[in-house]
Design an enzyme around this catalytic site. Sequence first.
Site, PDB file in Angstrom:
ATOM      1  N   PHE A  35     -11.455  -6.939  13.843  1.00 13.36           N
ATOM      2  CA  PHE A  35     -10.375  -7.384  12.964  1.00 13.36           C
ATOM      3  C   PHE A  35     -10.047  -6.296  11.930  1.00 13.36           C
ATOM      4  CE2 PHE A  35      -9.026  -9.665   9.041  1.00 13.36           C
ATOM      5  CZ  PHE A  35      -7.781 -10.061   9.515  1.00 13.36           C
ATOM      6  N   GLN A  36      -8.776  -6.010  11.797  1.00 14.49           N
ATOM      7  CA  GLN A  36      -8.279  -4.986  10.871  1.00 14.49           C
ATOM      8  C   GLN A  36      -8.909  -3.613  11.113  1.00 14.49           C
ATOM      9  OE1 GLN A  36      -8.296  -6.578   6.807  1.00 14.49           O
ATOM     10  NE2 GLN A  36      -6.262  -7.438   7.194  1.00 14.49           N
ATOM     11  N   MET A  69      24.362   8.480   2.523  1.00 11.18           N
ATOM     12  CA  MET A  69      24.320   9.775   3.193  1.00 11.18           C
ATOM     13  C   MET A  69      24.624   9.616   4.681  1.00 11.18           C
ATOM     14  SD  MET A  69      24.107  12.966   2.709  1.00 11.18           S
ATOM     15  CE  MET A  69      23.134  13.659   1.368  1.00 11.18           C
ATOM     16  N   GLU A 101       0.808  -1.217   0.000  1.00 14.81           N
ATOM     17  CA  GLU A 101       0.000   0.000   0.000  1.00 14.81           C
ATOM     18  C   GLU A 101       0.846   1.274   0.000  1.00 14.81           C
ATOM     19  OE1 GLU A 101      -0.467  -2.546   2.060  1.00 14.81           O
ATOM     20  OE2 GLU A 101      -2.549  -3.217   1.912  1.00 14.81           O
ATOM     21  N   LYS A 120     -17.475  -0.398   6.029  1.00 14.83           N
ATOM     22  CA  LYS A 120     -17.933  -1.388   5.054  1.00 14.83           C
ATOM     23  C   LYS A 120     -19.453  -1.390   4.883  1.00 14.83           C
ATOM     24  CE  LYS A 120     -17.230  -6.195   3.720  1.00 14.83           C
ATOM     25  NZ  LYS A 120     -16.547  -7.463   4.051  1.00 14.83           N
TER      26      LYS A 120
END
Lengths: 170, 577
Positions: free
Chosen positions: B111-112, B481, B49, B161
Site C-alpha cells: 500500500f502506497q 499563452m 505535496e 518506515k
Amino acid sequence: MNAESQGHRNHTLVVTVENKSGVLARVASLFARRAFNIRSLAVAPTEDDHLSRITIVVDGESAPIEQVVNQLDKLINVVDIQDLQPGRAIERELMLVTVAVEPEHRDDIVEQLDRAGGKVMSVGADSMMLSLVGDPEHIDTFENLLRPFGILEIQRTGRVALANLDETIE
Amino acid sequence: MKTDGGQALIRSLEREGVEVMFGLPGGAILPVYDPIIDSKIRHILVRHEQGAGHMAEGYAQATGKPGVAMVTSGPAATNIVTPLCDAYLDSIPMVVITGQVPTAAIGTDAFQECDTTGITASITKHNFLVTEAQDIPRVIREAFHIATTGRPGPVLVDIPKDIVDPTNPRSSLELEDNVEMDLPGYKVDTSVDPEAIQKAVELIQNAERPILYVGGGILKSRAAESLLELAELTGIHVVTTLMARGAFPDSHELCLGMPGMHGNFTAVTAMQESDLLITLGARFDDRVTGKLDEFAVSAKIIHIDIDPAELGKVRRPDVPIQGDCRTAVEAMVSVLRDSGPGDADRTAWKSRISGWQERFPLVYEPSTPGQALKPQFVIEKLRDATPADTIVASGVGQHQMWASQYWTFNHPYTWINSGGLGTMGFSIPAAIGAKVGCPDKMVWAVDGDGCFQMTAQELVTARVENIPIKVALLNNSYLGMVRQWQDMFYEERHSEVFLSKEIPDYKGWAESMGCFAMRVDDPDEVEEAIAQANEIEDRPVVIDFRTAAEEKVYPMVASGTGNSDVIVPPSQEKEIR
C-alpha cells in the site's frame, strides 16, 4: 576539443562506479534520457569490493563523446571514467555458440577452432557448442566463418577492456 | 548517543541548519513527524505535496539556503515529482525527504508503495534509498552537501518506515557527533584556469561588439556585485536571462534586459549581432537562442559554467571555462584592471544599440475607456507602488513574460519563476516559500487564472500558517499563452483555451480561503486596490484583475525561427524595415 575527440567512431569507456544497488540503472537511464546509444555493456566487480567496473561501448555518432563523459561524470556514484583509445587498450569478448554440424564435419570445425584459440564445450549428435575469447574483430571473423554451417544459438558478452599498461602509468 | 532513525533524521536536519520545512504527513513518514513536535524546526503544513516542493524552491531562491520538503510515500512522492523536476532544470538547492514502505515490503506492491528513487533518478541531482538506520545521519549530510555545492540541485532521500519507527529494532542507531561523508565519485572543482581567463580577457579586449550573456549561474554563485564591476570596468552591455533577472540592475545604462523568445528587441538583436558573447552561468537554452543554426553566427563564445557538461552541450565555446562564476568574473576583473579594458573601438556598436533601444522599446496600447485592463498596465502600477526590493514570484505563461518585461529588477533574488520546466501553478507556493524565508520583504505572486486554479489551495496554508503573501491575478479567462499561439500560428482557431468568464468567483474563493480579496475591472481602480493590498499585513491578499484576453506578448521570436526574425508589436512594424 581536438579533432579526434569529435570523430564519429565507437568509444570504449571504462567507468568505475560505486558498487551499490541501482547504479547500473542510473547509468542506463542516463544514456536513454540523453539519447546516447550503447553498443555493448559489461559490468563486473573489481579488485576493490566497493567498486564495480562498467565497460560501455558508445556509438560516437549519437553524441559527442565528451558530452557523454561529462554527463556520466555528473552521476554521483561514478568514480572514474577512462575513454580508451583504440589500439591502446586490451579489449576482449566471450562468445558461446552452438553450430549445426554433421559428425563427418566435426574435424573441420575443431581445426578452425584450434587455429582461432577456442574450445569445444559440448558435443551433441548433430551440433557442437564452442567458446571463444578474443578481441571483438577476432570474434566477428570466427562468427562469419561458422555461419555456413548454420548457427543454432549464439551469445556474446559485452566487451571488457583495460588500458594498456603504458597508458595507465602517467 | 543511542537513538532511533526518526529522531536521528530530525537531529540531522537541525545540524544542517534547517530552520523551516514544508510538508504533509502520511503513513510511511509518520514516525518522523513525532519528533518534529519537539524540534525547533518550523514545519509548514501544506494542502498538496506539490505545494511543499514549490515552497521549498521559492524559499531556496529567495534566501540562497536549501529548501526542505518532507512528504510520505506513494502518491505523496509522485505529487512532489513536478517540483523536483522544476528544481532540477533551474538548479535550485532542495532536499526532499519521502517516506517509503518498510524495507521488507519494498518490491511487493505494498500500500502506497512506489519506486520513488527510480521515478526521480533522472530529475534529481542525486537520490538515496536508505536501508539502514545507521546510515541516516551520513546520508542527510551528503544530501545537503550535494544539493548546495557545485551546480546546485534537488536531492531526494527515501526513508523506509521500519528504520525510523522507534518500536522497530531496525530503527535503533548510535548517533555520532561527527558524521563523515562517503562520496568518492563527487568532486566539485570551483577553481578556474588562469590561462583560460587570460584568453577570455584578450577576446574581451579585442571585441568590437561584446555582450555579457548572464544566466542564473551568476545568482547561484552570488556574483551580482562582481558582475556589476566587470560590466562597468569594460562598459559592456548586459542581457539577463529569465533565470537571471535582477542579477544586474534593470535601471543601469548598460542593461539591455531579457533576451530570448519574448526578450527585449535590443537584447535579442544585440546578442544576434554580437562578435563576442561572454556567457556567465547560462546554458544556451532554446528559448534564448531561437533556431540554433542562426543564433549569433558571428559571435565568438566565452562560456563560464560550474558544470563542465554545459560547455559545448549546445554551442561550442571558443574559450570554455569550468569553474565558479564569481571566481571567474573576479579573476577577469583583476586581469582587466592590470592590463586595461583594451582599445577596441565600440562607438559604432554603442550607437547601434541605442538606436535599437530608441526604435524598439517595450510598448503596449493603453486600454480605451470601457475596455478591459491591460495586463502590462497592471504590472507597471504594481511595480511603481511596491518597495524596490519586493519579491515577485510568477507562474508560467503570458503573465510571467509581462512580469519579467515590465518589472524593474534592481536587486538580485527578487524574481522567482519556473524557467526551465515552465510549471504552471508555481507562483503561489513559491511566493509562500519566499515569504517564509524573507518575512520582512513584501512578496507578490503575479499569477494567471489558469495557473491560479492549479495551486490556489495553498492560500489556505498561507492564511493558516500566517504567511501574508499578495497575489495579483491577471485574469483574462483564457490559457493566454496557448491562445496567443493559436492566434498567431493556428489561424485564430481557439481549441480548449477558454476557461470561463465568471466561474470560479475568484474573490469569493479567495475569501473562503481566508484571504482579503478584491476584484478590479476599471483602470482607475488599479492603484487604489494595490495601495489597499500593500497595507494588509495580517492575511494573504488576492486581487482579481480582469484583463484583456486578446493582448499578446511582444516581441516574439516564433518557435523554430531565428533570432533575426523578431515579431514586433504592430505599432513598431514600420520600424523593422
